[in-house]
Design a protein around this motif. Structure first.
Motif, PDB file in Angstrom:
ATOM      1  N   PRO A  13     -14.327  -3.108  39.267  1.00 41.46           N
ATOM      2  CA  PRO A  13     -14.693  -2.413  38.023  1.00 41.46           C
ATOM      3  C   PRO A  13     -13.469  -1.794  37.345  1.00 41.46           C
ATOM      4  CG  PRO A  13     -15.463  -1.181  39.931  1.00 41.46           C
ATOM      5  CD  PRO A  13     -14.868  -2.461  40.444  1.00 41.46           C
ATOM      6  N   ASN A  14     -13.414  -1.965  36.021  1.00 37.51           N
ATOM      7  CA  ASN A  14     -12.287  -1.452  35.257  1.00 37.51           C
ATOM      8  C   ASN A  14     -12.764  -1.199  33.827  1.00 37.51           C
ATOM      9  OD1 ASN A  14      -9.892  -0.950  33.951  1.00 37.51           O
ATOM     10  ND2 ASN A  14      -8.782  -2.626  34.924  1.00 37.51           N
ATOM     11  N   GLN A  15     -12.813   0.066  33.427  1.00 40.39           N
ATOM     12  CA  GLN A  15     -13.276   0.430  32.090  1.00 40.39           C
ATOM     13  C   GLN A  15     -12.299  -0.020  31.009  1.00 40.39           C
ATOM     14  OE1 GLN A  15     -16.283   0.715  32.261  1.00 40.39           O
ATOM     15  NE2 GLN A  15     -16.775   2.799  31.669  1.00 40.39           N
ATOM     16  N   TYR A  16     -11.012   0.001  31.316  1.00 36.40           N
ATOM     17  CA  TYR A  16     -10.023  -0.417  30.326  1.00 36.40           C
ATOM     18  C   TYR A  16     -10.157  -1.901  30.010  1.00 36.40           C
ATOM     19  CZ  TYR A  16      -8.005   4.129  31.257  1.00 36.40           C
ATOM     20  OH  TYR A  16      -7.830   5.467  31.405  1.00 36.40           O
ATOM     21  N   LEU A  17     -10.547  -2.678  31.005  1.00 40.21           N
ATOM     22  CA  LEU A  17     -10.785  -4.092  30.787  1.00 40.21           C
ATOM     23  C   LEU A  17     -11.936  -4.300  29.808  1.00 40.21           C
ATOM     24  CD1 LEU A  17     -10.270  -7.081  31.562  1.00 40.21           C
ATOM     25  CD2 LEU A  17     -11.983  -6.760  33.358  1.00 40.21           C
ATOM     26  N   ALA A  18     -12.994  -3.519  29.964  1.00 38.28           N
ATOM     27  CA  ALA A  18     -14.141  -3.638  29.060  1.00 38.28           C
ATOM     28  C   ALA A  18     -13.741  -3.312  27.623  1.00 38.28           C
ATOM     29  CB  ALA A  18     -15.274  -2.722  29.526  1.00 38.28           C
ATOM     30  N   ILE A  19     -12.912  -2.319  27.440  1.00 36.38           N
ATOM     31  CA  ILE A  19     -12.458  -1.948  26.096  1.00 36.38           C
ATOM     32  C   ILE A  19     -11.567  -3.054  25.511  1.00 36.38           C
ATOM     33  CG2 ILE A  19     -11.036  -0.313  24.793  1.00 36.38           C
ATOM     34  CD1 ILE A  19     -12.018   1.828  26.854  1.00 36.38           C
ATOM     35  N   ALA A  20     -10.642  -3.565  26.324  1.00 34.76           N
ATOM     36  CA  ALA A  20      -9.723  -4.603  25.845  1.00 34.76           C
ATOM     37  C   ALA A  20     -10.469  -5.873  25.453  1.00 34.76           C
ATOM     38  CB  ALA A  20      -8.674  -4.913  26.911  1.00 34.76           C
ATOM     39  N   VAL A  21     -11.403  -6.320  26.284  1.00 36.55           N
ATOM     40  CA  VAL A  21     -12.119  -7.543  25.946  1.00 36.55           C
ATOM     41  C   VAL A  21     -13.139  -7.310  24.840  1.00 36.55           C
ATOM     42  CG1 VAL A  21     -11.715  -8.702  28.139  1.00 36.55           C
ATOM     43  CG2 VAL A  21     -13.750  -7.306  27.858  1.00 36.55           C
ATOM     44  N   GLY A  22     -13.571  -6.084  24.654  1.00 40.23           N
ATOM     45  CA  GLY A  22     -14.410  -5.776  23.493  1.00 40.23           C
ATOM     46  C   GLY A  22     -13.640  -5.992  22.200  1.00 40.23           C
ATOM     47  N   GLN A  24     -10.989  -7.953  21.952  1.00 40.47           N
ATOM     48  CA  GLN A  24     -10.746  -9.393  21.881  1.00 40.47           C
ATOM     49  C   GLN A  24     -11.956 -10.134  21.330  1.00 40.47           C
ATOM     50  OE1 GLN A  24      -9.704 -10.572  25.835  1.00 40.47           O
ATOM     51  NE2 GLN A  24      -7.554 -10.026  25.601  1.00 40.47           N
ATOM     52  N   THR A  25     -13.142  -9.697  21.716  1.00 43.86           N
ATOM     53  CA  THR A  25     -14.363 -10.327  21.206  1.00 43.86           C
ATOM     54  C   THR A  25     -14.425 -10.216  19.694  1.00 43.86           C
ATOM     55  OG1 THR A  25     -15.560  -9.832  23.242  1.00 43.86           O
ATOM     56  CG2 THR A  25     -16.886 -10.285  21.292  1.00 43.86           C
ATOM     57  N   PHE A  26     -14.138  -9.032  19.172  1.00 41.64           N
ATOM     58  CA  PHE A  26     -14.155  -8.827  17.728  1.00 41.64           C
ATOM     59  C   PHE A  26     -13.106  -9.696  17.029  1.00 41.64           C
ATOM     60  CE2 PHE A  26     -12.529  -6.565  13.982  1.00 41.64           C
ATOM     61  CZ  PHE A  26     -13.672  -6.591  13.200  1.00 41.64           C
ATOM     62  N   VAL A  27     -11.896  -9.716  17.577  1.00 36.65           N
ATOM     63  CA  VAL A  27     -10.804 -10.485  16.963  1.00 36.65           C
ATOM     64  C   VAL A  27     -11.119 -11.982  16.984  1.00 36.65           C
ATOM     65  CG1 VAL A  27      -8.377 -11.150  17.219  1.00 36.65           C
ATOM     66  CG2 VAL A  27      -9.036  -8.751  17.403  1.00 36.65           C
ATOM     67  N   ILE A  56     -15.662 -20.216  21.891  1.00 33.82           N
ATOM     68  CA  ILE A  56     -15.749 -20.146  23.350  1.00 33.82           C
ATOM     69  C   ILE A  56     -14.913 -18.977  23.877  1.00 33.82           C
ATOM     70  CG2 ILE A  56     -15.090 -21.337  25.484  1.00 33.82           C
ATOM     71  CD1 ILE A  56     -17.696 -22.346  24.299  1.00 33.82           C
ATOM     72  N   SER A  57     -13.736 -18.766  23.307  1.00 37.92           N
ATOM     73  CA  SER A  57     -12.910 -17.622  23.718  1.00 37.92           C
ATOM     74  C   SER A  57     -13.613 -16.307  23.435  1.00 37.92           C
ATOM     75  CB  SER A  57     -11.562 -17.659  22.997  1.00 37.92           C
ATOM     76  OG  SER A  57     -10.844 -18.804  23.352  1.00 37.92           O
ATOM     77  N   ALA A  58     -14.277 -16.225  22.286  1.00 41.59           N
ATOM     78  CA  ALA A  58     -15.037 -15.015  21.961  1.00 41.59           C
ATOM     79  C   ALA A  58     -16.197 -14.820  22.933  1.00 41.59           C
ATOM     80  CB  ALA A  58     -15.554 -15.085  20.526  1.00 41.59           C
ATOM     81  N   LEU A  59     -16.878 -15.902  23.285  1.00 37.31           N
ATOM     82  CA  LEU A  59     -17.984 -15.811  24.241  1.00 37.31           C
ATOM     83  C   LEU A  59     -17.499 -15.386  25.622  1.00 37.31           C
ATOM     84  CD1 LEU A  59     -20.175 -18.933  23.380  1.00 37.31           C
ATOM     85  CD2 LEU A  59     -20.749 -16.532  23.056  1.00 37.31           C
ATOM     86  N   MET A  60     -16.351 -15.909  26.038  1.00 37.34           N
ATOM     87  CA  MET A  60     -15.812 -15.516  27.345  1.00 37.34           C
ATOM     88  C   MET A  60     -15.426 -14.042  27.355  1.00 37.34           C
ATOM     89  SD  MET A  60     -13.714 -18.787  28.847  1.00 37.34           S
ATOM     90  CE  MET A  60     -12.453 -18.773  27.602  1.00 37.34           C
ATOM     91  N   PHE A  62     -16.665 -11.695  25.444  1.00 35.10           N
ATOM     92  CA  PHE A  62     -17.913 -10.929  25.389  1.00 35.10           C
ATOM     93  C   PHE A  62     -18.595 -10.901  26.752  1.00 35.10           C
ATOM     94  CE2 PHE A  62     -22.536 -10.750  24.669  1.00 35.10           C
ATOM     95  CZ  PHE A  62     -22.609  -9.476  24.115  1.00 35.10           C
ATOM     96  N   SER A  63     -18.591 -12.021  27.453  1.00 35.32           N
ATOM     97  CA  SER A  63     -19.245 -12.057  28.761  1.00 35.32           C
ATOM     98  C   SER A  63     -18.543 -11.155  29.763  1.00 35.32           C
ATOM     99  CB  SER A  63     -19.323 -13.485  29.288  1.00 35.32           C
ATOM    100  OG  SER A  63     -18.075 -13.945  29.718  1.00 35.32           O
ATOM    101  N   VAL A  64     -17.216 -11.094  29.702  1.00 31.00           N
ATOM    102  CA  VAL A  64     -16.485 -10.193  30.596  1.00 31.00           C
ATOM    103  C   VAL A  64     -16.822  -8.745  30.276  1.00 31.00           C
ATOM    104  CG1 VAL A  64     -14.184  -9.358  31.231  1.00 31.00           C
ATOM    105  CG2 VAL A  64     -14.618 -11.800  31.079  1.00 31.00           C
ATOM    106  N   ALA A  65     -16.862  -8.409  28.985  1.00 30.34           N
ATOM    107  CA  ALA A  65     -17.203  -7.038  28.597  1.00 30.34           C
ATOM    108  C   ALA A  65     -18.625  -6.694  29.025  1.00 30.34           C
ATOM    109  CB  ALA A  65     -17.047  -6.864  27.091  1.00 30.34           C
ATOM    110  N   LEU A  66     -19.552  -7.585  28.755  1.00 35.18           N
ATOM    111  CA  LEU A  66     -20.947  -7.342  29.105  1.00 35.18           C
ATOM    112  C   LEU A  66     -21.138  -7.226  30.611  1.00 35.18           C
ATOM    113  CD1 LEU A  66     -23.862  -7.182  27.983  1.00 35.18           C
ATOM    114  CD2 LEU A  66     -24.004  -9.638  28.400  1.00 35.18           C
TER     115      LEU A  66
END
Length: 108
Positions: A13-22, A24-27, A56-60, A62-66
């Motif tokens: 678990p890593n909260q910073y990872l969730a923020i970073a990939v969030g 990335q999902t938007f971008v 696909i990159s956005a989906l990946m 998003f899936s990591v964040a989720l």
């Protein structure tokens, strides 16, 4: 992903990872929208393919964040990220096979 599920490898678990990939999902979603718009105007299969890869990159991302958020809330759903990864891999394989068939039809 299959080995992670088989061997029951839990994510770290890593909260910073969730923020970073969030972010990335938007971008990636904005980039995909722009690429799809350009592909539609140019009507070029390679531009559509590039837009699909960005989606696909956005989906990946998003899936990591989720899965990170869900795992932090309920650790018993540890397998969510590998399962989504397998689903996305299947989508990429199907799309690749479809692109090959489509290109073979245009050659013949």
């Amino acid at each position: 992903s299959v080995l992670d599920v088989r061997n029951r490898i839990h994510p770290i678990p890593n909260q910073y990872l969730a923020i970073a990939v969030g972010i990335q999902t938007f971008v990636f979603t904005c980039l995909d929208f722009g690429q799809y718009t350009v592909a539609k105007k140019l009507n070029a299969i390679s531009a559509y393919s590039d837009a699909f890869n960005t989606l696909i990159s956005a989906l990946m991302a998003f899936s990591v964040a989720l899965s990170t958020i869900i795992y932090n809330a309920t650790p018993r759903f540890w397998y969510l990220d590998p399962v989504i990864g397998m689903f996305i891999s299947a989508m990429i394989m199907i799309y690749g096979a479809w692109m090959m068939l489509k290109s073979f039809r245009t050659i013949s």
